[in-house]
Design a protein around this motif. Structure first.
Motif, PDB file in Angstrom:
ATOM      1  N   UNK A 194       2.512  -3.043   5.496  1.00 22.57           N
ATOM      2  CA  UNK A 194       2.916  -2.873   4.017  1.00 22.57           C
ATOM      3  C   UNK A 194       2.452  -3.799   3.001  1.00 22.57           C
ATOM      4  N   UNK A 195       2.236  -5.125   3.199  1.00 19.10           N
ATOM      5  CA  UNK A 195       1.637  -6.219   2.460  1.00 19.10           C
ATOM      6  C   UNK A 195       0.105  -6.137   2.317  1.00 19.10           C
ATOM      7  N   UNK A 196      -0.517  -5.705   3.354  1.00 21.70           N
ATOM      8  CA  UNK A 196      -1.947  -5.562   3.640  1.00 21.70           C
ATOM      9  C   UNK A 196      -2.266  -4.515   2.883  1.00 21.70           C
ATOM     10  N   UNK A 197      -1.663  -3.372   2.767  1.00 22.91           N
ATOM     11  CA  UNK A 197      -2.186  -2.250   1.943  1.00 22.91           C
ATOM     12  C   UNK A 197      -1.432  -1.993   0.639  1.00 22.91           C
ATOM     13  N   UNK A 198      -0.625  -2.890   0.277  1.00 22.87           N
ATOM     14  CA  UNK A 198       0.153  -2.790  -0.844  1.00 22.87           C
ATOM     15  C   UNK A 198       1.122  -1.901  -1.135  1.00 22.87           C
ATOM     16  N   UNK A 199       1.640  -1.551   0.017  1.00 20.42           N
ATOM     17  CA  UNK A 199       2.816  -0.217  -0.137  1.00 20.42           C
ATOM     18  C   UNK A 199       4.151  -0.815  -0.602  1.00 20.42           C
ATOM     19  N   UNK A 200       4.675  -0.078  -1.472  1.00 20.33           N
ATOM     20  CA  UNK A 200       6.204  -0.313  -1.818  1.00 20.33           C
ATOM     21  C   UNK A 200       7.001   0.809  -1.754  1.00 20.33           C
ATOM     22  N   UNK A 201       8.348   0.567  -1.978  1.00 21.80           N
ATOM     23  CA  UNK A 201       9.307   1.469  -1.877  1.00 21.80           C
ATOM     24  C   UNK A 201       8.865   2.500  -2.791  1.00 21.80           C
ATOM     25  N   UNK A 202       9.141   3.792  -2.354  1.00 20.10           N
ATOM     26  CA  UNK A 202       8.778   4.945  -3.000  1.00 20.10           C
ATOM     27  C   UNK A 202       7.332   5.526  -3.046  1.00 20.10           C
ATOM     28  N   UNK A 203       6.645   4.795  -2.141  1.00 21.94           N
ATOM     29  CA  UNK A 203       5.108   5.200  -1.605  1.00 21.94           C
ATOM     30  C   UNK A 203       5.563   6.442  -0.523  1.00 21.94           C
ATOM     31  N   UNK A 204       4.500   7.141  -0.675  1.00 18.22           N
ATOM     32  CA  UNK A 204       4.476   8.357   0.414  1.00 18.22           C
ATOM     33  C   UNK A 204       3.665   7.850   1.640  1.00 18.22           C
ATOM     34  N   UNK A 205       4.114   7.944   2.812  1.00 20.14           N
ATOM     35  CA  UNK A 205       2.976   7.497   3.852  1.00 20.14           C
ATOM     36  C   UNK A 205       2.844   8.630   4.739  1.00 20.14           C
ATOM     37  N   UNK A 211       5.131   5.452  19.296  1.00 20.54           N
ATOM     38  CA  UNK A 211       4.050   4.692  18.644  1.00 20.54           C
ATOM     39  C   UNK A 211       3.632   5.358  17.223  1.00 20.54           C
ATOM     40  N   UNK A 212       3.336   4.632  16.185  1.00 20.89           N
ATOM     41  CA  UNK A 212       3.152   4.924  15.001  1.00 20.89           C
ATOM     42  C   UNK A 212       1.740   4.912  14.421  1.00 20.89           C
ATOM     43  N   UNK A 213       0.900   5.750  13.945  1.00 21.13           N
ATOM     44  CA  UNK A 213      -0.109   5.739  13.415  1.00 21.13           C
ATOM     45  C   UNK A 213      -0.288   6.030  12.058  1.00 21.13           C
ATOM     46  N   UNK A 214      -0.570   5.045  11.199  1.00 20.31           N
ATOM     47  CA  UNK A 214      -0.395   5.169   9.765  1.00 20.31           C
ATOM     48  C   UNK A 214      -1.794   5.586   9.246  1.00 20.31           C
ATOM     49  N   UNK A 215      -1.897   7.038   8.979  1.00 23.04           N
ATOM     50  CA  UNK A 215      -3.214   7.489   8.689  1.00 23.04           C
ATOM     51  C   UNK A 215      -3.480   7.521   7.233  1.00 23.04           C
ATOM     52  N   UNK A 216      -2.643   7.578   6.322  1.00 26.67           N
ATOM     53  CA  UNK A 216      -2.853   7.607   4.955  1.00 26.67           C
ATOM     54  C   UNK A 216      -1.630   7.195   4.210  1.00 26.67           C
ATOM     55  N   UNK A 217      -1.765   7.161   2.817  1.00 27.53           N
ATOM     56  CA  UNK A 217      -0.685   6.900   2.044  1.00 27.53           C
ATOM     57  C   UNK A 217      -1.052   7.108   0.541  1.00 27.53           C
ATOM     58  N   UNK A 218       0.108   7.531  -0.123  1.00 32.02           N
ATOM     59  CA  UNK A 218      -0.084   7.883  -1.637  1.00 32.02           C
ATOM     60  C   UNK A 218       0.722   7.037  -2.394  1.00 32.02           C
ATOM     61  N   UNK A 219       0.458   6.252  -3.349  1.00 30.18           N
ATOM     62  CA  UNK A 219       1.098   5.540  -4.216  1.00 30.18           C
ATOM     63  C   UNK A 219       1.550   6.367  -5.368  1.00 30.18           C
ATOM     64  N   UNK A 220       2.890   6.324  -5.554  1.00 36.53           N
ATOM     65  CA  UNK A 220       3.256   7.437  -6.579  1.00 36.53           C
ATOM     66  C   UNK A 220       2.971   6.925  -8.055  1.00 36.53           C
ATOM     67  N   UNK A 221       3.029   5.509  -8.012  1.00 36.82           N
ATOM     68  CA  UNK A 221       3.039   4.954  -9.456  1.00 36.82           C
ATOM     69  C   UNK A 221       1.424   4.973  -9.984  1.00 36.82           C
ATOM     70  N   UNK A 222       0.646   5.526  -8.957  1.00 35.99           N
ATOM     71  CA  UNK A 222      -0.873   5.723  -9.408  1.00 35.99           C
ATOM     72  C   UNK A 222      -1.167   7.319  -9.820  1.00 35.99           C
ATOM     73  N   UNK A 223      -0.219   8.235  -9.250  1.00 33.96           N
ATOM     74  CA  UNK A 223      -0.629   9.565  -9.644  1.00 33.96           C
ATOM     75  C   UNK A 223       0.458  10.294 -10.789  1.00 33.96           C
ATOM     76  N   UNK A 224       1.870   9.493 -11.007  1.00 34.46           N
ATOM     77  CA  UNK A 224       2.927   9.919 -11.761  1.00 34.46           C
ATOM     78  C   UNK A 224       2.799   9.073 -13.102  1.00 34.46           C
TER      79      UNK A 224
END
Length: 140
Positions: free
Chosen positions: A32-43, A91-104
């Motif tokens: 999460x830290x490396x990708x800058x993910x925070x609560x509310x982001x869509x993974x 096993x979990x593969x994180x393949x993408x994310x959307x930072x809601x604060x960037x699109x809303x």
């Protein structure tokens, strides 16, 4: 296709997670830290169930919202289809994310976060009266 043309596709992150109550899994803090993910982001995740030899036996794709502590919940129907139980390792593969604060827009994002955290404000009798007057003036 030559080897120089071959394209290796890799996930943003791959890790193993324990399944908690109601299908909750945790995306580890380092990721999460490396990708800058925070609560509310869509993974966007691929989840794999594993056999005794830790080989994938079933897989599924889903999108979920990060909540406190990097938790995301596997959809209930998916838990049933893959026969996932509390305590299982997946096993979990994180393949993408959307930072809601960037699109809303900022004001809408702020409102969403307030709902998420159950924000409230204690008010006085005068503030209650003002609030009721302002709401009824909008409605009528």
């Amino acid at each position: 296709m030559t080897t120089s043309e071959a394209r290796v596709v890799e996930p943003l992150a791959k890790f193993h997670a324990k399944v908690y109550v109601k299908g909750r899994i945790r995306i580890i803090n380092n990721e999460r830290e490396f990708l800058g993910l925070t609560d509310g982001d869509i993974v966007k995740l691929i989840i794999r169930t594993l056999d005794e030899e830790k080989k994938p036996i079933a897989r599924a794709y889903f999108e979920g919202m990060l909540v406190s502590g990097g938790n995301v919940t596997i959809p209930k129907d998916l838990i049933q289809k893959l026969n996932i139980k509390k305590g299982d390792m997946v096993e979990v593969l994180l393949v993408g994310y959307t930072k809601l604060n960037e699109i809303i827009p900022k004001e809408h994002y702020r409102l969403l976060k307030q709902f998420k955290y159950g924000k409230f404000k204690l008010i006085t009798a005068d503030e209650e009266k003002q609030l009721l007057e302002s709401i009824t003036s909008i409605l009528y």
